[in-house]
Write a protein that holds these residues in place. Structure first.
Motif, short mmCIF file in Angstrom:
data_model
loop_
_atom_site.label_atom_id
_atom_site.label_comp_id
_atom_site.label_asym_id
_atom_site.label_seq_id
_atom_site.Cartn_x
_atom_site.Cartn_y
_atom_site.Cartn_z
N ASP A 114 -41.25 38.07 77.57
CA ASP A 114 -41.50 39.50 77.50
C ASP A 114 -40.58 40.20 78.50
OD1 ASP A 114 -42.47 42.02 77.10
OD2 ASP A 114 -44.47 41.65 77.91
N LEU A 165 -50.03 38.76 75.16
CA LEU A 165 -49.81 37.39 75.59
C LEU A 165 -50.97 36.90 76.44
CD1 LEU A 165 -46.03 37.86 76.35
CD2 LEU A 165 -46.96 36.28 74.65
N VAL A 214 -48.85 36.65 83.22
CA VAL A 214 -47.62 36.81 82.45
C VAL A 214 -46.57 37.41 83.37
CG1 VAL A 214 -46.51 38.00 80.51
CG2 VAL A 214 -48.84 37.14 80.26
#
Length: 372
Positions: free
Chosen positions: A70, A79, A87
């Motif tokens: 990302d 996610l 993340v």
């Protein structure tokens, strides 16, 4: 199901096209009403024994998604709904840039590996900060990985990193200085202690200035290709500067020991190799860092984490947290759940009550047998 889709459909597309298609579909699905809550229920780590307290944060599990998936902070919540405990967005740079010419992302299925020479393609740290500013409370933990804009000279690198740090400080849970990608000319030269020291010091100052009253944890991400003495030097520097952690490791430029035909590998050309072939070296770097810095800072293990046993091995070797990327591409949406469930199953079998008990287990001397 995903592996069948990957084999029959996604492998027939270019790797970058497949990534954009898959990521776009995930974001669409997770934007539907109640989809994220359902995803967290189905995939997320919920057992408190998996929880990790690190960097001043409470992680619901030890496994996160590494930077690179990302890049522009477009889908971190989606996610997180797939079970990743955190993340890392990016790598983002001070200025937007298109990256290297396509094709620039390649699969090596025989090695469960990827080669990328993306070149930090991203919309810039200002755009990422604007998206992160819209985060809702209680969502997934998000780290921001920052790198150098390609056209910026090495002499101006610190200012470029500082600009990104200042923009992102108020919105990221932690910050990572990336000096280890092989795809920006001269970037890895910044890993030398004499160049890294002032860079990290300026970023630390910028974070404190931009986020008064809150310490934003600062980590550095290093390459697996460093010589052992350079790894030691970075460990010493990290302690000297009071860094919060080190991520070990990024991709490698080495190509030895691959199952993929040598001619195919040569045709692909330059780029960073990730996935299973990096496993042994990444683990060796982690162990060396643990021996150097002890438990004085958070070590995040990345590189070749394929399954729960790999994650377990990294934690036992001294990692507090673990990141994956390439195996997620090959295994699909249930990847994070399988890792967390596998770790929990082994914890039950071995009588380990928390991740904290597991971290560094192999580095601790065994207790002598009780003699009554």
């Amino acid at each position: 199901m995903y592996r069948l889709l990957f084999r029959l459909v996604l492998r027939r597309m270019s790797a970058e096209t497949a990534h954009h298609l898959g990521f776009g579909l995930l974001r669409f699905l997770m934007a539907l009403p109640f989809a994220r809550a359902l995803g967290r229920r189905l995939f997320g780590p919920r057992d408190p024994r998996l929880g990790v307290r690190a960097l001043g944060l409470d992680f619901p599990g030890p496994l996160g998604l590494a930077a690179g998936f990302d890049k522009d902070a477009r889908g971190f919540e989606a996610l997180g709904a797939l079970g990743f405990a955190f993340v890392e967005i990016g790598t983002v740079t001070g200025e937007a840039q298109g990256g290297n010419p396509k094709p620039r992302l390649f699969r090596l299925p025989a090695d469960r590996a990827l080669v990328n020479r993306m070149g930090f393609n991203n919309e810039g740290s200002r755009a990422a900060a604007e998206r992160l500013a819209k985060r809702r409370p209680g969502g997934v933990i998000v780290g921001a990985n920052i790198g150098k804009t390609k056209v910026v000279a090495e002499s101006e690198a610190a200012a470029d990193y500082v600009a990104s740090a200042e923009r992102l400080a108020a919105h990221a849970d932690y910050m990572v200085v990336n000096v280890s990608s092989p795809n920006t000319p001269g970037l890895r030269d910044l890993q030398s202690a004499e160049k890294l020291r002032p860079l990290l010091a300026e970023v630390r100052t910028a974070l404190d200035r931009a986020s008064p009253g809150r310490r934003v944890p600062l980590l550095v991400k290093i390459a697996p290709d460093l010589a052992d003495e350079d790894i030691d030097a970075i460990g010493d520097l990290a302690r000297e500067l009071g860094l919060d952690g080190i991520i070990a490791t990024n991709t490698t430029i080495r190509r030895d020991g691959l199952a993929t035909d040598a001619a195919e590998v040569a045709e692909i050309g330059a780029g960073g190799l990730s996935g299973k072939p990096v496993k042994a070296r990444a683990l060796a770097v982690l162990r060396r860092l643990r021996a150097r810095v002890g438990d004085s800072m958070v070590l995040v293990a990345a590189g070749g984490v394929e399954d729960a046993d790999d994650a377990w091995e990294r934690l036992a070797a001294g990692a507090t947290l673990v990141q994956a990327y390439t195996a997620f591409i090959y295994d699909g949406p249930a990847f994070a759940r399988r890792i967390h469930e596998g770790i929990l199953s082994r914890m039950r079998a071995e009588g380990i009550g928390s991740i904290a008990e597991l971290v560094g287990k192999e580095t601790r001397a065994p207790k002598p047998p009780f003699r009554g």
